[in-house]
Structures are given as C-alpha cells and as structure tokens.
Design a protein around this motif. Structure first.
Motif, PDB file in Angstrom:
ATOM      1  N   ALA A 150       0.873  -1.326   0.069  1.00 46.31           N
ATOM      2  CA  ALA A 150      -0.011   0.001  -0.369  1.00 46.31           C
ATOM      3  C   ALA A 150       0.642   1.946   0.533  1.00 46.31           C
ATOM      4  O   ALA A 150       0.202   2.710  -0.400  1.00 46.31           O
ATOM      5  N   VAL A 151       2.195   1.566   0.953  1.00 44.73           N
ATOM      6  CA  VAL A 151       3.116   2.686   0.633  1.00 44.73           C
ATOM      7  C   VAL A 151       4.112   2.404  -0.458  1.00 44.73           C
ATOM      8  O   VAL A 151       4.729   3.559  -1.037  1.00 44.73           O
ATOM      9  N   MET A 152       4.649   0.909  -0.401  1.00 46.16           N
ATOM     10  CA  MET A 152       5.589   0.518  -1.666  1.00 46.16           C
ATOM     11  C   MET A 152       5.722  -0.520  -1.664  1.00 46.16           C
ATOM     12  O   MET A 152       5.536  -1.217  -0.912  1.00 46.16           O
ATOM     13  N   HIS A 153       6.519  -1.148  -2.946  1.00 41.47           N
ATOM     14  CA  HIS A 153       5.994  -2.046  -3.368  1.00 41.47           C
ATOM     15  C   HIS A 153       7.931  -2.063  -4.105  1.00 41.47           C
ATOM     16  O   HIS A 153       8.418  -1.726  -4.926  1.00 41.47           O
ATOM     17  N   ILE A 154       9.116  -2.393  -3.191  1.00 45.97           N
ATOM     18  CA  ILE A 154       9.937  -2.502  -4.002  1.00 45.97           C
ATOM     19  C   ILE A 154      10.596  -4.269  -4.620  1.00 45.97           C
ATOM     20  O   ILE A 154      10.849  -5.263  -3.121  1.00 45.97           O
ATOM     21  N   THR A 176      -5.680  -4.235   1.665  1.00 44.42           N
ATOM     22  CA  THR A 176      -4.739  -4.928   0.907  1.00 44.42           C
ATOM     23  C   THR A 176      -3.669  -5.758   1.668  1.00 44.42           C
ATOM     24  O   THR A 176      -4.423  -5.948   3.394  1.00 44.42           O
ATOM     25  N   ILE A 177      -2.936  -6.913   0.959  1.00 49.78           N
ATOM     26  CA  ILE A 177      -1.800  -7.653   1.971  1.00 49.78           C
ATOM     27  C   ILE A 177      -1.294  -7.548   2.867  1.00 49.78           C
ATOM     28  O   ILE A 177      -1.368  -7.426   3.510  1.00 49.78           O
ATOM     29  N   SER A 178      -0.250  -5.756   2.152  1.00 43.46           N
ATOM     30  CA  SER A 178       0.939  -5.721   3.359  1.00 43.46           C
ATOM     31  C   SER A 178       0.701  -4.019   3.176  1.00 43.46           C
ATOM     32  O   SER A 178       0.861  -4.107   1.616  1.00 43.46           O
ATOM     33  N   VAL A 179       1.106  -3.044   3.886  1.00 41.54           N
ATOM     34  CA  VAL A 179       1.916  -2.499   3.222  1.00 41.54           C
ATOM     35  C   VAL A 179       2.933  -2.194   3.186  1.00 41.54           C
ATOM     36  O   VAL A 179       3.491  -1.313   1.839  1.00 41.54           O
ATOM     37  N   LEU A 180       4.365  -2.401   3.299  1.00 40.30           N
ATOM     38  CA  LEU A 180       5.492  -2.394   2.726  1.00 40.30           C
ATOM     39  C   LEU A 180       5.626  -3.981   2.271  1.00 40.30           C
ATOM     40  O   LEU A 180       5.166  -4.760   2.948  1.00 40.30           O
ATOM     41  N   ASN A 181       6.166  -4.034   0.660  1.00 39.26           N
ATOM     42  CA  ASN A 181       6.460  -5.382   0.236  1.00 39.26           C
ATOM     43  C   ASN A 181       7.170  -5.033  -0.400  1.00 39.26           C
ATOM     44  O   ASN A 181       8.027  -4.410  -1.330  1.00 39.26           O
ATOM     45  N   VAL A 182       8.554  -5.414   0.416  1.00 42.83           N
ATOM     46  CA  VAL A 182      10.576  -5.841  -0.181  1.00 42.83           C
ATOM     47  C   VAL A 182      10.811  -6.610  -0.314  1.00 42.83           C
ATOM     48  O   VAL A 182      10.498  -8.202   0.523  1.00 42.83           O
ATOM     49  N   HIS A 183      11.493  -6.815  -1.605  1.00 44.05           N
ATOM     50  CA  HIS A 183      12.788  -8.081  -2.029  1.00 44.05           C
ATOM     51  C   HIS A 183      13.809  -7.663  -2.165  1.00 44.05           C
ATOM     52  O   HIS A 183      14.491  -7.322  -3.246  1.00 44.05           O
ATOM     53  N   VAL A 184      15.200  -7.703  -1.042  1.00 45.42           N
ATOM     54  CA  VAL A 184      15.926  -6.863  -1.532  1.00 45.42           C
ATOM     55  C   VAL A 184      16.826  -7.476  -1.146  1.00 45.42           C
ATOM     56  O   VAL A 184      16.733  -9.628   0.304  1.00 45.42           O
ATOM     57  N   GLN A 185      17.773  -8.042  -1.358  1.00 45.55           N
ATOM     58  CA  GLN A 185      19.408  -8.588  -0.225  1.00 45.55           C
ATOM     59  C   GLN A 185      20.349  -7.636   1.067  1.00 45.55           C
ATOM     60  O   GLN A 185      20.072  -8.788   2.306  1.00 45.55           O
ATOM     61  N   THR A 199      -6.244  -2.040   9.113  1.00 48.16           N
ATOM     62  CA  THR A 199      -6.604  -3.835   9.239  1.00 48.16           C
ATOM     63  C   THR A 199      -6.075  -5.208   7.928  1.00 48.16           C
ATOM     64  O   THR A 199      -6.193  -5.565   7.774  1.00 48.16           O
ATOM     65  N   SER A 200      -4.945  -4.011   7.319  1.00 49.30           N
ATOM     66  CA  SER A 200      -4.171  -5.250   7.125  1.00 49.30           C
ATOM     67  C   SER A 200      -3.758  -6.607   7.827  1.00 49.30           C
ATOM     68  O   SER A 200      -3.270  -6.831   8.200  1.00 49.30           O
ATOM     69  N   PRO A 201      -3.364  -7.547   7.558  1.00 49.80           N
ATOM     70  CA  PRO A 201      -3.144  -8.518   7.078  1.00 49.80           C
ATOM     71  C   PRO A 201      -1.369  -8.584   7.747  1.00 49.80           C
ATOM     72  O   PRO A 201      -1.149  -9.502   9.405  1.00 49.80           O
ATOM     73  N   VAL A 202      -0.753  -7.744   7.428  1.00 49.94           N
ATOM     74  CA  VAL A 202       0.569  -7.886   7.412  1.00 49.94           C
ATOM     75  C   VAL A 202       1.170  -6.264   7.150  1.00 49.94           C
ATOM     76  O   VAL A 202       0.445  -5.644   6.378  1.00 49.94           O
ATOM     77  N   LEU A 203       2.160  -5.589   7.728  1.00 48.86           N
ATOM     78  CA  LEU A 203       2.185  -4.397   8.067  1.00 48.86           C
ATOM     79  C   LEU A 203       3.611  -4.908   6.670  1.00 48.86           C
ATOM     80  O   LEU A 203       3.420  -3.349   6.347  1.00 48.86           O
TER      81      LEU A 203
END
Length: 292
Positions: A150-154, A176-185, A199-203
């Motif tokens: 919802a805020v960022m998808h990286i 939404t599923i998540s507020v911050l969704n991040v895939h990084v090293q 009310t998101s399942p995951v922050l």
C-alpha cells in the motif's frame, strides 16, 4: 502542465534517450495516459533529477500515475509531492531497472493503486542487478493498494536504506495484503515510525538476506502478525533489531537472536525479558522490565 492526455506514454511529458533530465519547480496536475506515466514518462535517460515539483491527480491506466521511469542509472527525487494520483501499479513513482535511486524529503498523500505500490514501486528484472535505493526524510499518509504494498512495493533491489520516515496507516488499507512489500538483499531501516490503525494482515512483508532495524517505532497493533516464511528466507540470515527502552526512555533494548523471522524474534523478546539488555541505560543491569 494541466489537463494533458496521450494514448501511448507520458500524459504531459515524454522523455527518451537523453543524458540528463532536470525538472525543477514544476506542477503536473490532472494529466491522463492510457498506458504508462500519467504525469511524466522517461525512457533510457541516464540521470534524472526531480526537485520541488508536484504531481497531483494524474491518472495512468497501467504504470506510474505520477511518473514512470524505465532503464536509468541514477534518479534523484527531492522535495516533491505526489498527491491523489491513480494507476494500476506504482502510483506516485514507478521505476523499472535502475542503479541508484534517492528519494529525499518527499510527500506521498492518498495515492491509490489497483494492483501494487500505492505510494511507489521500484523494481529490477532480477536480484543480480546491483541496485541501491535510499528513502530519506519522507512522509507517507493515506496511500493504498488493492493487492500488496500500500505504501511501497520494492522488488529485486540489492540495498534498501530508509531513514527518518513517517508512515501513517489508516483504515483505507482494508483490502491490501501488506503496507510495505520488499524483496531485497540488504534492508536497513533507521528511525522509522509506523503510526495509526490498519486492517491489513501484514504491515511489513519482506524477504532479505540481511535486515537491520534501528530505532523503529511500530504504533500499529498488527506489527506482531508478520509472515514467518516471508521475512527472511536464507539460512545464513541475521536480524538485528533495536527498540527504545521503556524503562529509562533514553537507551535501547538490543535483540539479536539468530533466528529467521521477525515475528519469532518478537515472541522471543517478549517471552525472555531477562535476555534483553538496554545497552545505553546507565542502570542497564536492572533495566529489564521486558516491555517492548
């Protein structure tokens, strides 16, 4: 730039194959595009600077309601405002394939994604691309997405650094599923406040090989509901988290269990308060009230 529209890319501005683009003190309002880049579209521009510009109520059917950038080396977005834009993906800012992006002192307000990345979406084709993303001194409020981030998808970024950011969560996250969704090293979060109700399942839904959290304040009750299997997915991962000491109000609790998920770490910390030590507190030997 007001009330412009186009069929292909760039509702108001289209830039292709130049060395340096500087956009300073510009306003892009109510522009529309049937594909990518409601306000501006940039393709194969080496260095992009956006300073003190405002993107408001722009619409893209596909990517980047505010700005959409493809194939760049360096992006600097400073003191810009992204307000009430709409797109399918990456609403305020969408960047595909970059080496170094710095987002500094920006405002993201009530941007809405039909898919992912309400505030922003930055991604590369694969994780082997050596990309670095820095988000500094920025404010996010009222952004939302129908699916995740919802805020960022990286996605597929080598290093993510986020310092001194305020993220306000509200009831618009009801689907939404998540507020911050991040895939990084490597993910480094320092001095971040997540505030409000959700009310998101995951922050935070993050996959990383190494994660460092310092001075993170989660005022949302959902923080403990992180997905175990998505936080850290490598055997050699190490998680470091610091919480402000609730006893002395000056130091920090330091939690460094060698385990593979943040939610497990929180459970460990709350169930073993005597193993948590406030390393800055002058009376740290007795500063063990166990509250996080």
């Amino acid at each position: 730039f007001l009330h412009n529209s186009a069929l292909m890319e760039g509702g108001a501005v289209y830039v292709k194959e130049i060395d340096v683009l500087k956009q300073i003190n510009c306003q892009l309002f109510k522009n529309k595009i049937k594909s990518d880049g409601g306000g501006m579209y940039c393709y194969r521009t080496t260095h992009i600077i956006i300073f003190n510009s405002e993107y408001c109520k722009n619409i893209a059917i596909s990517l980047g309601g505010g700005v959409s950038i493809f194939y760049t080396v360096r992006v600097q977005i400073v003191k810009a405002k992204f307000i009430n834009n709409r797109a399918k993906t990456g609403v305020g800012i969408h960047i595909m394939k970059f080496e170094d992006t710095r987002i500094i002192m920006n405002l993201f307000v009530e941007n809405f994604a039909l898919s992912t990345g309400g505030g922003m979406q930055l991604e590369n084709v694969d994780i082997t691309f050596q990309a670095k993303l820095s988000i500094l001194y920025s404010y996010f409020t009222g952004n939302s997405a129908d699916q995740s981030g919802a805020v960022m998808h990286i996605k597929n970024v080598k290093t993510l650094q986020m310092f001194d950011a305020l993220i306000v969560v509200n009831q618009r996250y009801n689907i939404t599923i998540s507020v911050l969704n991040v895939h990084v090293q490597h993910m480094i979060l320092y001095n971040i406040l997540l505030q409000g109700l959700s009310t998101s399942p995951v922050l935070v839904d993050a996959v990383a090989q190494f994660m460092t959290f310092k001075n993170i304040m989660f005022e949302c009750p959902k923080f403990a509901y992180l997905h175990d299997e998505t936080v850290v997915n490598t055997d050699d991962a190490f998680v470091e988290v610091q919480y402000q000491c609730t006893h002395c109000k000056q130091g920090y609790y330091l939690v460094q269990p060698n385990i593979l998920s943040i939610s497990s770490m929180i459970n460990y910390a709350t169930s073993n308060p005597k193993t948590i030590r406030c390393y800055k507190c002058p009376i740290h030997a007795t500063c063990r009230d166990g509250t996080i």
